[in-house]
Design an enzyme around this catalytic site. Structure first.
Site, PDB file in Angstrom:
ATOM      1  N   ARG A 128       0.855  -1.197   0.000  1.00  0.00           N
ATOM      2  CA  ARG A 128       0.000   0.000   0.000  1.00  0.00           C
ATOM      3  C   ARG A 128       0.890   1.246   0.000  1.00  0.00           C
ATOM      4  O   ARG A 128       0.579   2.257  -0.618  1.00  0.00           O
ATOM      5  CB  ARG A 128      -0.948   0.008   1.215  1.00  0.00           C
ATOM      6  CG  ARG A 128      -1.757   1.287   1.272  1.00  0.00           C
ATOM      7  CD  ARG A 128      -2.927   1.328   2.261  1.00  0.00           C
ATOM      8  NE  ARG A 128      -2.876   0.417   3.360  1.00  0.00           N
ATOM      9  CZ  ARG A 128      -2.120   0.580   4.465  1.00  0.00           C
ATOM     10  NH1 ARG A 128      -1.351   1.643   4.595  1.00  0.00           N
ATOM     11  NH2 ARG A 128      -2.154  -0.318   5.427  1.00  0.00           N
ATOM     12  N   TYR A 154     -17.239  16.354 -15.501  1.00  0.00           N
ATOM     13  CA  TYR A 154     -17.640  14.950 -15.477  1.00  0.00           C
ATOM     14  C   TYR A 154     -18.690  14.727 -14.371  1.00  0.00           C
ATOM     15  O   TYR A 154     -18.493  15.166 -13.228  1.00  0.00           O
ATOM     16  CB  TYR A 154     -16.392  14.077 -15.257  1.00  0.00           C
ATOM     17  CG  TYR A 154     -16.727  12.636 -14.952  1.00  0.00           C
ATOM     18  CD1 TYR A 154     -17.545  11.903 -15.796  1.00  0.00           C
ATOM     19  CD2 TYR A 154     -16.231  12.016 -13.816  1.00  0.00           C
ATOM     20  CE1 TYR A 154     -17.868  10.585 -15.515  1.00  0.00           C
ATOM     21  CE2 TYR A 154     -16.537  10.693 -13.527  1.00  0.00           C
ATOM     22  CZ  TYR A 154     -17.360   9.989 -14.377  1.00  0.00           C
ATOM     23  OH  TYR A 154     -17.686   8.692 -14.094  1.00  0.00           O
ATOM     24  N   ASP A 163      -8.091  19.154 -14.049  1.00  0.00           N
ATOM     25  CA  ASP A 163      -8.359  17.813 -14.558  1.00  0.00           C
ATOM     26  C   ASP A 163      -7.979  17.815 -16.041  1.00  0.00           C
ATOM     27  O   ASP A 163      -8.632  18.450 -16.867  1.00  0.00           O
ATOM     28  CB  ASP A 163      -9.848  17.459 -14.361  1.00  0.00           C
ATOM     29  CG  ASP A 163     -10.153  16.018 -14.748  1.00  0.00           C
ATOM     30  OD1 ASP A 163      -9.474  15.487 -15.640  1.00  0.00           O
ATOM     31  OD2 ASP A 163     -11.087  15.426 -14.157  1.00  0.00           O
ATOM     32  N   LYS A 198      -8.449   6.705 -19.285  1.00  0.00           N
ATOM     33  CA  LYS A 198      -8.805   7.220 -20.599  1.00  0.00           C
ATOM     34  C   LYS A 198      -7.593   7.225 -21.536  1.00  0.00           C
ATOM     35  O   LYS A 198      -7.065   6.180 -21.843  1.00  0.00           O
ATOM     36  CB  LYS A 198      -9.438   8.607 -20.420  1.00  0.00           C
ATOM     37  CG  LYS A 198     -10.534   8.638 -19.323  1.00  0.00           C
ATOM     38  CD  LYS A 198     -11.706   7.784 -19.690  1.00  0.00           C
ATOM     39  CE  LYS A 198     -12.739   7.492 -18.631  1.00  0.00           C
ATOM     40  NZ  LYS A 198     -12.794   8.147 -17.382  1.00  0.00           N
TER      41      LYS A 198
HETATM   42  C1  LIG Z   1     -12.826  14.317 -17.003  1.00  0.00           C
HETATM   43  C2  LIG Z   1     -12.909  13.136 -16.095  1.00  0.00           C
HETATM   44  N1  LIG Z   1     -12.348  13.191 -14.878  1.00  0.00           N
HETATM   45  C3  LIG Z   1     -12.412  12.150 -14.020  1.00  0.00           C
HETATM   46  C4  LIG Z   1     -13.063  10.985 -14.340  1.00  0.00           C
HETATM   47  C5  LIG Z   1     -13.145   9.854 -13.349  1.00  0.00           C
HETATM   48  O1  LIG Z   1     -12.200   8.880 -13.644  1.00  0.00           O
HETATM   49  P1  LIG Z   1     -12.382   7.326 -13.275  1.00  0.00           P
HETATM   50  O2  LIG Z   1     -13.535   6.812 -14.063  1.00  0.00           O
HETATM   51  O3  LIG Z   1     -11.063   6.748 -13.668  1.00  0.00           O
HETATM   52  O4  LIG Z   1     -12.634   7.267 -11.807  1.00  0.00           O
HETATM   53  C6  LIG Z   1     -13.645  10.863 -15.616  1.00  0.00           C
HETATM   54  C7  LIG Z   1     -14.354   9.633 -15.998  1.00  0.00           C
HETATM   55  O5  LIG Z   1     -14.992   9.560 -17.005  1.00  0.00           O
HETATM   56  C8  LIG Z   1     -13.575  11.970 -16.502  1.00  0.00           C
HETATM   57  O6  LIG Z   1     -14.138  11.931 -17.724  1.00  0.00           O
END
Ligand SMILES: Cc1ncc(COP(=O)(O)O)c(C=O)c1O
Length: 379
Positions: free
Chosen positions: A46, A98, A170, A195
């Site tokens: 961890r 998101y 982000d 992604k």
């Molecule tokens: C812009 C964005 N940030 C964060 C996330 C969250 O990521 P995760 O699905 O890996 O938890 C997503 C998921 O689609 C996203 O599109």
């Protein structure tokens, strides 16, 4: 070194035990010690794991940061950042983002006394006016999911500096190939590595990258104390994905552009959201801070009903109807009922996320085949 070289080599050294060129998957929970406290730098997985460490070194390098910190998902990475704050602190958040981040902020973290205020972040002057006594962080997603709004990172960094705020960006939609928020003055950059970084729709993982040593120490403490770490196999998959990021992103951008212009000419299509269009409201900012405009785009229909969108969503053959994005294969989705279903309809409509909005993650197949698929589905 140039980015293509960094993507392939950063953080990755031949395995000291065998010379293996690929980082081994250290599938172990613990490490044998010679005597209490006498070990080779690893005590418990961890806290540290060599495969995760290689990934974290790579993440730091490709975002021009100093420290990469990996998490079990993008949302776990986002939660870790908010845990830097305390009860009573306020975060100003872009009003398009998101849906899962929206849900985490408004349904989970709000119970711990953190305040989240959603504002229009297309104009930096508006952001500065919103900064209040308890504001401690700016939360920027750029380009946004799903409306592809663009926020000026450099301008936000200036506001953050002036008011002593942390700026978190982000960078999932752009990827480090197209945009490096730390270079524009952000304090923290976060990724859903699920992604573009992973790139093959086969892993869920999150990452934070920072330059500042003290911020890194606090995040590593949260990572170890809360335990939302990725496993070694998932770390390895993202490490492998990163090695081809530049090759994939070039093709995502090329295909994205062709499809964006194709959609613009379709009589049934209303608005096409893609930040590469010269008439995109913040195209000049996108041009300044990005090196390309991604394979992510969304479009609404003149017949602005879910039923009209559903007809297209069920008719594509190459574009698979699925959540997520950034993989080599093209995906199609309906934000209102899928990725952004957690946002109440009233809130969605206020921010321009309409019922007919369709989101595309344009993959790296042949663009002509993708266009033919959309053509028959929209007809
Ligand atoms: C812009 C964005 N940030 C964060 C996330 C969250 O990521 P995760 O699905 O890996 O938890 C997503 C998921 O689609 C996203 O599109």
């Amino acid at each position: 070194m140039k980015l293509a070289t960094i993507l392939i080599h950063a953080g990755v050294d031949p395995d000291p035990a065998t010379g293996a060129i690929m980082t081994p998957i250290y599938q172990t929970s613990t490490y044998v010690q010679d005597a209490p406290g006498h070990h080779k730098g690893y005590e418990y997985s961890r806290t540290q794991n060599p495969t995760r460490q290689a990934l974290e070194n790579s993440l730091a390098a490709i975002e021009n940061g100093k420290h990469g910190i990996a998490f079990g998902s993008g949302l776990a990475a986002i939660e870790a950042i908010i845990k830097l704050l305390k009860s009573g602190d306020e975060v100003l958040v872009s009003d398009d983002l998101y849906g899962g981040t929206y849900r985490l902020f408004t349904k989970v973290l709000v119970s711990y006394g953190i305040k989240f205020r959603f504002i229009n972040m297309k104009d930096a002057a508006v952001i500065e006016k919103e900064v209040g006594e308890s504001t401690k962080m700016l939360w920027v997603e750029t380009p946004t999911n799903p409306l592809m709004h663009v926020t000026d990172i450099e301008a936000c960094a200036a506001i953050a500096k002036k008011h002593d705020l942390l700026l978190s960006v982000d960078n999932t939609f752009a990827s480090p190939y197209l945009q490096n928020p730390l270079d524009w003055g952000a304090d923290l950059v976060v990724h859903s590595a699920t992604k573009y970084l992973g790139g093959h729709s086969d892993v869920v993982l999150g990452a934070v990258v920072v330059k500042d040593d003290e911020l890194a120490e606090r995040l590593l403490f949260i990572q170890n104390s809360c335990g939302a770490i990725p496993g070694p196999h998932d770390s390895w998959l993202v490490l492998r994905g990163i090695k081809t990021l530049h090759v994939r992103m070039k093709q995502h951008c090329k295909n994205g552009e062709k499809i964006a212009y194709f959609l613009k000419e379709q009589s049934k299509v209303d608005q096409v959201n893609w930040c590469g269009f010269p008439d995109h409201p913040n195209h000049e900012i996108a041009k300044k801070q990005m090196r390309g405009f991604t394979g992510m785009l969304s479009f609404s229909l003149k017949d602005d009903r879910t039923e009209a969108a559903n007809k297209i969503l069920s008719a594509t053959k190459l574009f698979s109807l699925a959540e997520s994005l950034g993989g080599v294969e093209s995906l199609i989705g309906h934000p209102a009922t899928m990725t952004h279903a957690a946002i109440p309809a009233e809130e969605r409509h206020k921010n321009g996320l309409s019922d007919s909005l369709i989101r595309l993650s344009v993959g790296i197949e042949d663009a002509e085949d993708l266009i033919a698929d959309l053509k028959q589905a929209i007809a």
